[in-house]
Design a protein around this motif. Structure first.
Motif, mmCIF file in Angstrom:
data_model
loop_
_atom_site.group_PDB
_atom_site.id
_atom_site.type_symbol
_atom_site.label_atom_id
_atom_site.label_comp_id
_atom_site.label_asym_id
_atom_site.label_seq_id
_atom_site.Cartn_x
_atom_site.Cartn_y
_atom_site.Cartn_z
ATOM 1 N N LEU A 68 -7.205 9.048 0.863
ATOM 2 C CA LEU A 68 -6.187 9.939 1.425
ATOM 3 C C LEU A 68 -6.750 10.761 2.576
ATOM 4 N N PRO A 69 -5.883 11.170 3.514
ATOM 5 C CA PRO A 69 -6.364 12.005 4.626
ATOM 6 C C PRO A 69 -6.572 13.464 4.223
ATOM 7 N N ILE A 70 -6.138 13.839 3.022
ATOM 8 C CA ILE A 70 -6.228 15.240 2.582
ATOM 9 C C ILE A 70 -6.990 15.333 1.261
ATOM 10 N N VAL A 71 -7.373 16.554 0.905
ATOM 11 C CA VAL A 71 -7.852 16.811 -0.449
ATOM 12 C C VAL A 71 -6.630 17.272 -1.246
ATOM 13 N N PRO A 72 -6.291 16.603 -2.337
ATOM 14 C CA PRO A 72 -5.082 16.975 -3.084
ATOM 15 C C PRO A 72 -5.130 18.432 -3.552
ATOM 16 N N PRO A 73 -3.998 19.128 -3.546
ATOM 17 C CA PRO A 73 -3.954 20.537 -3.954
ATOM 18 C C PRO A 73 -4.588 20.802 -5.318
ATOM 19 N N ALA A 74 -4.441 19.872 -6.249
ATOM 20 C CA ALA A 74 -5.034 20.091 -7.579
ATOM 21 C C ALA A 74 -6.555 20.208 -7.476
ATOM 22 N N LEU A 75 -7.145 19.394 -6.615
ATOM 23 C CA LEU A 75 -8.603 19.446 -6.435
ATOM 24 C C LEU A 75 -9.017 20.707 -5.667
ATOM 25 N N LEU A 76 -8.177 21.103 -4.683
ATOM 26 C CA LEU A 76 -8.481 22.332 -3.930
ATOM 27 C C LEU A 76 -8.444 23.545 -4.856
ATOM 28 N N PRO A 136 0.805 -1.227 0.000
ATOM 29 C CA PRO A 136 0.000 0.000 0.000
ATOM 30 C C PRO A 136 0.841 1.282 0.000
ATOM 31 N N ALA A 137 0.302 2.297 -0.669
ATOM 32 C CA ALA A 137 0.933 3.614 -0.641
ATOM 33 C C ALA A 137 0.624 4.321 0.674
ATOM 34 N N VAL A 138 -0.542 4.014 1.235
ATOM 35 C CA VAL A 138 -0.958 4.595 2.513
ATOM 36 C C VAL A 138 -1.530 3.467 3.364
ATOM 37 N N THR A 139 -1.452 3.610 4.694
ATOM 38 C CA THR A 139 -1.964 2.552 5.576
ATOM 39 C C THR A 139 -2.777 3.169 6.709
ATOM 40 N N ALA A 140 -3.544 2.321 7.392
ATOM 41 C CA ALA A 140 -4.397 2.800 8.485
ATOM 42 C C ALA A 140 -3.554 3.268 9.670
ATOM 43 N N ASP A 141 -2.372 2.697 9.835
ATOM 44 C CA ASP A 141 -1.546 3.029 10.996
ATOM 45 C C ASP A 141 -0.094 3.256 10.561
ATOM 46 N N PRO A 142 0.160 4.399 9.928
ATOM 47 C CA PRO A 142 1.472 4.602 9.299
ATOM 48 C C PRO A 142 2.573 4.933 10.305
ATOM 49 N N GLU A 143 3.810 4.800 9.856
ATOM 50 C CA GLU A 143 4.988 5.243 10.609
ATOM 51 C C GLU A 143 4.877 6.754 10.839
ATOM 52 N N ASP A 172 3.572 14.657 6.501
ATOM 53 C CA ASP A 172 2.364 14.220 7.190
ATOM 54 C C ASP A 172 2.356 12.711 7.246
ATOM 55 N N ARG A 173 1.603 12.185 8.199
ATOM 56 C CA ARG A 173 1.442 10.736 8.243
ATOM 57 C C ARG A 173 0.606 10.284 7.054
ATOM 58 N N GLY A 181 -11.924 10.600 8.653
ATOM 59 C CA GLY A 181 -10.489 10.822 8.482
ATOM 60 C C GLY A 181 -10.050 10.867 7.029
ATOM 61 N N VAL A 182 -10.992 10.652 6.115
ATOM 62 C CA VAL A 182 -10.657 10.602 4.688
ATOM 63 C C VAL A 182 -11.084 11.906 4.009
ATOM 64 N N GLY A 183 -10.138 12.520 3.273
ATOM 65 C CA GLY A 183 -10.449 13.765 2.572
ATOM 66 C C GLY A 183 -10.705 13.553 1.096
#
Ligand SMILES: [Zn+2]
Ligand SMILES: [Zn+2]
Length: 320
Positions: A171-179, A81-88, A97-98, A143-145
């Motif tokens: 993802l936890p954020i809204v990507p800048p391109a979408l913003l 995975p590129a992202v996980t529920a419990d990241p480093e 960011d996590r 937690g999902v953007g």
């Protein structure tokens, strides 16, 4: 030089290079592989993490202790995975960011050799319904953007396994391109995508339309034979579509993939679904044949040079 419909972006249509579809034809987008060692094939379910959703004639459900068999589609967490529920924790250097989220693989068919450009209407309708369901399931998480849904077809387009599949990254954020899009949309007196649909549908860039959707080669095309699918009525996401809307989306997607397949002899491609849980946004699906590489000029300026005018691409795709 063309300006984006509503963003400060440019692309250059350099038609004097006069390429024909045959100039883009390389070997077919997909390489053959062995179903016996394919983790996406029926019978090999143990080679993947348990499914979060397996679709069968009896309905949808997750794998239990026993893996679900006889599925026609299944979705499970990506083993890499590129992202996980419990990241480093993020690195302390610079700003980080996590990478919290969820990364899922959606197997679209039990058939190892299935090609989406040959999917039946029923298979396409199932596919877009799965996209809607998996989107709805993840976007409901506070937690999902953003939920990115995309498909890579063919190795040069980034598919590491040939068995047809899509991916979902929450993802936890809204990507800048979408913003940036949302900001521009917010400044506009009316949804610029709604305006875009009206203008493109009345132009020579229209390839196909049905009751609810248009398929166009957009005026602002960054790559040869790029196509977009948009709902005619305003809808921020797949969640806003009723059954008739999903049917028409499935039909438009099938038309896009079949025409592209015929014209460009089965190219590798990516498609991506853009949608937001924000009623100002306007759902769109973009298909990019993987036939032109990012080169120095694009990296240096962020401006793409496209050697096929979208008006010509639309004509060829209409006739394909
Ligand atoms: Zn397979
Ligand atoms: Zn709109």
């Amino acid at each position: 030089m063309r300006r984006h419909y509503f963003l400060e972006e440019y692309c250059i249509i350099a038609a004097e290079r006069k390429k024909r579809p045959s100039d883009f034809r390389r070997e077919r987008g997909r390489e053959r592989s062995d179903p016996k060692t394919c983790p996406f094939c029926p019978g090999n379910e143990e080679m993947t993490p348990p499914a979060v959703a397996a679709y069968t004639v009896d309905g949808v459900g997750p794998d239990g202790v026993e893996r679900v068999r006889d599925w026609w589609a299944r979705s499970f967490p990506n083993l890499y995975p590129a992202v996980t529920a419990d990241p480093e924790p993020p690195t302390r250097e610079w700003v980080a960011d996590r990478a919290r989220g969820f990364h899922e693989v959606i197997i679209e068919s039990p058939d190892h050799d299935a090609d989406p450009s040959e999917f039946s209407r029923q298979e396409l309708e199932r596919l877009v319904t799965i996209y809607r369901d998996r989107y709805a399931s993840h976007i409901a998480d506070p937690g999902v953007g953003y939920v990115s849904i995309f498909k890579n077809w063919g190795r040069v387009a980034g598919a590491s396994l040939s068995h047809t599949h899509s991916q979902l990254v929450a993802l936890p954020i809204v990507p800048p391109a979408l913003l940036r899009e949302l900001e521009a949309i917010g400044r506009s007196p009316r949804c610029p995508y709604c305006s875009l649909v009206e203008r493109e549908a009345a132009s020579d860039r229209l390839i196909f339309e049905n009751g609810r959707f248009v398929l166009i080669a957009p005026f602002f095309s960054e790559a040869p034979y790029e196509t977009w699918i948009l709902p005619k009525g305003h809808a921020p996401s797949l969640e806003g579509l009723d059954p008739r809307g999903l049917e028409d989306l499935a039909e438009a997607l099938g038309e896009a993939l079949r025409r592209q397949d015929r014209l460009l002899s089965g190219p590798a491609y990516n498609y991506t679904i853009r949608q937001l849980p924000d009623r100002r946004y306007h759902l769109n699906l973009r298909i990019h044949p993987a036939i032109s590489a990012l080169a120095g000029f694009e990296r240096n300026t962020g401006i793409f040079i496209n050697s096929v005018p979208p008006e010509a691409a639309a004509r060829e795709l209409r006739e394909a």
